[in-house]
Design an enzyme around this catalytic site. Structure first.
Site, PDB file in Angstrom:
ATOM      1  N   SER A 238      36.193  50.000  52.612  1.00 29.82           N
ATOM      2  CA  SER A 238      36.668  48.868  52.545  1.00 29.82           C
ATOM      3  C   SER A 238      37.367  48.158  53.884  1.00 29.82           C
ATOM      4  CB  SER A 238      37.639  48.940  51.580  1.00 29.82           C
ATOM      5  OG  SER A 238      37.055  49.290  50.178  1.00 29.82           O
TER       6      SER A 238
ATOM      7  N   ASP B 194      37.923  48.679  43.236  1.00 30.76           N
ATOM      8  CA  ASP B 194      37.592  49.140  44.535  1.00 30.76           C
ATOM      9  C   ASP B 194      36.395  49.993  44.236  1.00 30.76           C
ATOM     10  OD1 ASP B 194      37.490  49.123  47.296  1.00 30.76           O
ATOM     11  OD2 ASP B 194      38.561  51.103  47.048  1.00 30.76           O
TER      12      ASP B 194
ATOM     13  N   GLN C 213      35.346  41.139  48.152  1.00 29.86           N
ATOM     14  CA  GLN C 213      35.825  42.193  49.160  1.00 29.86           C
ATOM     15  C   GLN C 213      34.590  42.291  50.123  1.00 29.86           C
ATOM     16  OE1 GLN C 213      34.843  46.947  49.135  1.00 29.86           O
ATOM     17  NE2 GLN C 213      37.097  46.532  48.191  1.00 29.86           N
TER      18      GLN C 213
END
Length: 309
Positions: A251, A227, A301
């Site tokens: 996110s 991330d 993502q």
């Protein structure tokens, strides 16, 4: 709460001055990440995790994803290895409140095991994860080659780069860093001054210290690291960056596929590109390569990215 997790929550703030440049790094910070991933078991399928005392205004997405994967993995036989996860970030997490992880044992098949995990704060879901585990078996095997890049030892540390921008980045530049990051492409803070660039980010990464041999722990540390820097590939395309521009981001969802065994405390290349951004959302894909060129994982993502005037 485990003693290790309690210690992590109490002590991380003390590490801010852990190095001469004011950026805490190294084994102590990594040990506290390991402690954060050591969830407290409340019931057979219920676990509890905490956040570092020195945290941003919301829980870091990689932390909640890593903790949820720990919760899932602790309900699965050790011989079954996680091969994929799919997650949604539903609400911002409050770092001052413990997160309760409820595991649903969806299926235990002959070779595959499926788990669903919900992260809860104040009675509301903040995160959901589905993970699939497989008993290893032989099969077809191929992989794309790793890009040709400089060795990590030839590149400056993130701390060395951020020191030049500490006056602009403030506390963000001094947060404890359990992951050692070396930029292959130009760092986003410097690209930002040059305007839009290619929608790509390449960094070397590794856990900043030594990890125990537990395979699930290495997978969860890589999940945590996945991330980081991924959405940079979106922002550099538009000449913007966190902390330097009026960017609102978070996110939204996150997917990881684990292809081959690896150690998260050895160097791996994180090669990220952004194929599209629209509707205040940016999409980024990433590939993880071990130093010997082995493709070890793939990530996708989508993030909320509002670049405000």
């Amino acid at each position: 709460m485990t003693e290790a997790a309690r210690q992590a929550a109490a002590d991380l703030a003390e590490l801010r001055a852990g190095t001469a440049d004011g950026v805490a790094t190294g084994q102590p910070v990594l040990d506290r990440l390991v402690a954060l991933l050591d969830l407290e078991r409340i019931e057979e399928n219920i676990f509890r995790g905490v956040s570092p005392a020195q945290s941003p205004v919301r829980v870091f997405g990689g932390q909640v994803a890593g903790q949820a994967l720990v919760a899932a993995g602790r309900t699965v036989p050790a011989e079954r290895k996680v091969h994929s996860l799919h997650a949604y970030f539903i609400r911002p997490g409050d770092p001052s409140v413990p997160i309760v992880y409820e595991v649903d044992r969806i299926r235990d098949g002959r070779t595959f095991t499926t788990r669903r995990v919900i992260g809860i704060q104040r009675g509301k879901a903040i995160f959901s994860l589905s993970a699939s585990f497989q008993q290893p078996e032989p099969g077809a095997d191929h992989a794309e080659p790793m890009p040709i890049v400089p060795d990590p030892e030839t590149l400056p540390t993130r701390a060395e780069i951020m020191r030049k921008h500490a006056d602009k980045l403030g506390d963000f530049a001094r947060l404890p860093r359990p992951i050692d990051i070396r930029y292959v492409t130009d760092p986003p803070w410097e690209l930002r001054d040059r305007g839009p660039a290619e929608a790509r980010s390449q960094v070397w990464m590794r856990a900043d210290g030594s990890l125990p041999g537990n395979e699930l722990l290495h997978v969860c540390v890589l999940t945590y690291a996945s991330d980081m820097t991924l959405l940079d590939a979106v922002l550099v395309r538009h000449g913007a960056y966190w902390g330097l521009d009026n960017v609102l981001g978070a996110s939204l969802d996150h997917a990881l596929w684990f292809h081959r065994p690896f150690r998260a405390d050895e160097w791996f290349l994180y090669d990220c590109v952004s194929p599209s951004a629209s509707g205040a959302r940016g999409l980024a894909t990433g590939r993880f390569f071990a130093r010997d060129g082995t493709l070890i994982a793939t990530v996708v993502q989508e993030g909320l990215l509002r670049i405000l005037d």
